[in-house]
Design a protein around this motif. Structure first.
Motif, PDB file in Angstrom:
ATOM      1  N   VAL A  56      51.346 -63.501  29.621  1.00 20.86           N
ATOM      2  CA  VAL A  56      51.827 -62.756  28.370  1.00 20.86           C
ATOM      3  C   VAL A  56      51.645 -63.815  27.139  1.00 20.86           C
ATOM      4  N   SER A  57      50.973 -63.444  26.090  1.00 17.82           N
ATOM      5  CA  SER A  57      50.586 -64.286  25.081  1.00 17.82           C
ATOM      6  C   SER A  57      50.445 -63.382  23.566  1.00 17.82           C
ATOM      7  N   GLU A  58      49.845 -64.304  22.866  1.00 11.64           N
ATOM      8  CA  GLU A  58      49.419 -63.793  21.488  1.00 11.64           C
ATOM      9  C   GLU A  58      48.106 -64.410  20.935  1.00 11.64           C
ATOM     10  N   ASN A  59      47.424 -63.625  20.250  1.00  8.89           N
ATOM     11  CA  ASN A  59      46.366 -64.338  19.465  1.00  8.89           C
ATOM     12  C   ASN A  59      45.835 -63.415  18.259  1.00  8.89           C
ATOM     13  N   ASP A  60      45.026 -64.004  17.459  1.00  7.81           N
ATOM     14  CA  ASP A  60      44.527 -63.324  16.194  1.00  7.81           C
ATOM     15  C   ASP A  60      43.957 -62.031  16.502  1.00  7.81           C
ATOM     16  N   ASP A  61      43.103 -62.090  17.480  1.00  3.63           N
ATOM     17  CA  ASP A  61      42.640 -60.643  18.010  1.00  3.63           C
ATOM     18  C   ASP A  61      43.284 -59.643  18.545  1.00  3.63           C
ATOM     19  N   TYR A  62      43.953 -60.078  19.661  1.00 10.00           N
ATOM     20  CA  TYR A  62      44.738 -59.168  20.521  1.00 10.00           C
ATOM     21  C   TYR A  62      46.144 -58.911  20.034  1.00 10.00           C
ATOM     22  N   GLY A  63      46.534 -59.629  19.004  1.00 13.31           N
ATOM     23  CA  GLY A  63      47.780 -59.704  18.758  1.00 13.31           C
ATOM     24  C   GLY A  63      48.736 -60.174  20.089  1.00 13.31           C
ATOM     25  N   LYS A  64      49.918 -59.615  20.214  1.00 13.93           N
ATOM     26  CA  LYS A  64      50.837 -59.756  21.478  1.00 13.93           C
ATOM     27  C   LYS A  64      50.226 -58.837  22.541  1.00 13.93           C
ATOM     28  N   TYR A  65      49.831 -59.417  23.718  1.00 12.56           N
ATOM     29  CA  TYR A  65      49.276 -58.702  24.825  1.00 12.56           C
ATOM     30  C   TYR A  65      49.830 -59.231  26.050  1.00 12.56           C
ATOM     31  N   ILE A  66      49.711 -58.481  26.920  1.00 18.12           N
ATOM     32  CA  ILE A  66      49.985 -58.717  28.360  1.00 18.12           C
ATOM     33  C   ILE A  66      48.870 -58.355  29.340  1.00 18.12           C
ATOM     34  N   ILE A  67      48.514 -59.072  30.508  1.00 19.75           N
ATOM     35  CA  ILE A  67      47.512 -59.012  31.408  1.00 19.75           C
ATOM     36  C   ILE A  67      48.358 -58.765  32.604  1.00 19.75           C
ATOM     37  N   VAL A  68      48.052 -57.706  33.441  1.00 20.12           N
ATOM     38  CA  VAL A  68      48.603 -57.200  34.791  1.00 20.12           C
ATOM     39  C   VAL A  68      47.574 -57.749  35.985  1.00 20.12           C
ATOM     40  N   ASP A  69      47.817 -58.526  36.776  1.00 23.98           N
ATOM     41  CA  ASP A  69      47.111 -58.872  38.041  1.00 23.98           C
ATOM     42  C   ASP A  69      47.231 -57.740  38.979  1.00 23.98           C
ATOM     43  N   HIS A  70      46.288 -56.847  39.693  1.00 23.63           N
ATOM     44  CA  HIS A  70      46.521 -56.058  40.424  1.00 23.63           C
ATOM     45  C   HIS A  70      45.656 -56.603  41.581  1.00 23.63           C
ATOM     46  N   ALA A  71      45.728 -55.776  42.896  1.00 30.24           N
ATOM     47  CA  ALA A  71      44.928 -56.038  44.085  1.00 30.24           C
ATOM     48  C   ALA A  71      43.515 -56.007  43.821  1.00 30.24           C
ATOM     49  N   ASP A  72      42.738 -56.539  44.639  1.00 32.32           N
ATOM     50  CA  ASP A  72      41.124 -56.708  44.707  1.00 32.32           C
ATOM     51  C   ASP A  72      40.552 -57.088  43.379  1.00 32.32           C
ATOM     52  N   ASN A  73      41.021 -58.146  42.785  1.00 37.20           N
ATOM     53  CA  ASN A  73      40.628 -58.679  41.759  1.00 37.20           C
ATOM     54  C   ASN A  73      40.650 -58.169  40.404  1.00 37.20           C
ATOM     55  N   ILE A  74      41.155 -56.855  40.288  1.00 38.63           N
ATOM     56  CA  ILE A  74      41.569 -56.136  39.172  1.00 38.63           C
ATOM     57  C   ILE A  74      42.311 -56.461  38.374  1.00 38.63           C
ATOM     58  N   THR A  75      42.341 -56.732  37.134  1.00 36.23           N
ATOM     59  CA  THR A  75      43.239 -56.796  35.923  1.00 36.23           C
ATOM     60  C   THR A  75      43.236 -55.652  34.743  1.00 36.23           C
ATOM     61  N   THR A  76      44.278 -55.674  34.403  1.00 34.91           N
ATOM     62  CA  THR A  76      44.400 -54.548  33.117  1.00 34.91           C
ATOM     63  C   THR A  76      45.058 -55.526  31.863  1.00 34.91           C
ATOM     64  N   LEU A  77      44.523 -55.078  30.656  1.00 34.07           N
ATOM     65  CA  LEU A  77      45.289 -55.841  29.500  1.00 34.07           C
ATOM     66  C   LEU A  77      45.671 -54.924  28.450  1.00 34.07           C
ATOM     67  N   TYR A  78      46.805 -55.100  27.958  1.00 34.58           N
ATOM     68  CA  TYR A  78      47.396 -54.163  27.211  1.00 34.58           C
ATOM     69  C   TYR A  78      47.665 -54.747  25.742  1.00 34.58           C
ATOM     70  N   ALA A  79      47.026 -54.519  24.742  1.00 33.57           N
ATOM     71  CA  ALA A  79      47.087 -55.567  23.580  1.00 33.57           C
ATOM     72  C   ALA A  79      47.592 -54.795  22.479  1.00 33.57           C
ATOM     73  N   HIS A  80      47.743 -55.430  21.292  1.00 34.06           N
ATOM     74  CA  HIS A  80      48.252 -55.171  19.774  1.00 34.06           C
ATOM     75  C   HIS A  80      49.807 -54.606  19.823  1.00 34.06           C
ATOM     76  N   CYS A  81      50.434 -55.262  21.091  1.00 34.17           N
ATOM     77  CA  CYS A  81      51.665 -54.621  21.150  1.00 34.17           C
ATOM     78  C   CYS A  81      52.887 -55.165  20.126  1.00 34.17           C
ATOM     79  N   SER A  82      54.021 -54.230  19.947  1.00 36.96           N
ATOM     80  CA  SER A  82      54.945 -54.904  18.979  1.00 36.96           C
ATOM     81  C   SER A  82      55.773 -55.914  19.987  1.00 36.96           C
ATOM     82  N   GLU A  83      56.016 -55.637  21.002  1.00 39.36           N
ATOM     83  CA  GLU A  83      57.054 -56.338  21.899  1.00 39.36           C
ATOM     84  C   GLU A  83      56.446 -56.272  23.539  1.00 39.36           C
TER      85      GLU A  83
END
Length: 185
Positions: free
Chosen positions: A109-136
Motif C-alpha cells: 500500500v503506497s503512493e507515488n506521482d504516477d499511480y497516486g494512492k495504490y494497493i497491490i494484492v498478491d494472489h496464488a501462482d505468482n499473480i498480483t493485481t494493482l489498483y491505482a489512483h485511489c482516494s483512499e
C-alpha cells in the motif's frame, strides 16, 4: 528509431509470434543494430500464462463503472505521446468502492506521482493485481483479502485527468491483459 517504436516492435513481435526463439533473436539483432536500450519489456502471450494459474480463474470485476482505456498502445492522456498502457482504466465517481478481483493478501500500500494512492494484492501462482489512483485505501499491508472485498475507493490521485481506477494484472514481471480474464462490458 524512437523508444515508442521499439516498444511497439517488442510488443507486436512477442505477442503475435508463435516462435519465441526466432522472435528473441530478431529482437536482439534489432536492438544491436539500432540503438542502446536502457530497458525493454517482454510480453508473453496470455494464453500461455493462464495455463495452471488458478488465481486467474473467476476473477471479479473490481469496479462498476465505464470501461475507458484498454491494455496496449495508446495516446497517453496527460503526456500526449503514444505509450504502452499496462492495465485498463475504469471511470467512476470519486469514492465508489473498489473490490479485489481475487482472494489474496495485501502486498503493498503506497503512493507515488504516477499511480497516486495504490494497493497491490498478491494472489496464488505468482499473480498480483494493482489498483491505482485511489482516494483512499481500506486494506492494510498483510491483510487477508477475499474476492469481491472492498479494498479501496475511486479517486483522482497521481497522474490523471479524472476519477478512475487503473487496474493491472501481472504474472511475476509480465503484464497480462485484464480483459482476457475479466469481462468489462
Amino acid at each position: 528509431v524512437t523508444s515508442e517504436s521499439f516498444e511497439r516492435f517488442v510488443f507486436h513481435s512477442l505477442y503475435e509470434s508463435h516462435d519465441m526463439e526466432m522472435t528473441i533473436n530478431s529482437l536482439l539483432a534489432f536492438v544491436g543494430n539500432n540503438f542502446n536500450v536502457s530497458r525493454a519489456y517482454i510480453f508473453e502471450n496470455n494464453e500461455n500464462k493462464s495455463e495452471g494459474k488458478d488465481a486467474l480463474l473467476n476473477m471479479v470485476l473490481p469496479l462498476e463503472g465505464n470501461f475507458e482505456s484498454p491494455f496496449g498502445m495508446r495516446m497517453h492522456p496527460t503526456e500526449n505521446v503514444e505509450k504502452f498502457h499496462y492495465g485498463v482504466d475504469i471511470s467512476a465517481a470519486e469514492g465508489e468502492k473498489i473490490v479485489s478481483s481475487q482472494g489474496g493478501f495485501a502486498k503493498e500500500v503506497s503512493e507515488n506521482d504516477d499511480y497516486g494512492k495504490y494497493i497491490i494484492v498478491d494472489h496464488a501462482d505468482n499473480i498480483t493485481t494493482l489498483y491505482a489512483h485511489c482516494s483512499e485505501i481500506i486494506a492494510n499491508v498483510g491483510d487477508e483479502i477475499q474476492a469481491g472485498q472492498m479494498i479501496a475507493k475511486v479517486g483522482a490521485t497521481g497522474n490523471v485527468t479524472g476519477a478512475h481506477l487503473h487496474f493491472e494484472i501481472k504474472d511475476g514481471e509480465n503484464w497480462l491483459d485484464p480483459s482476457e480474464f475479466i469481462d468489462f462490458n
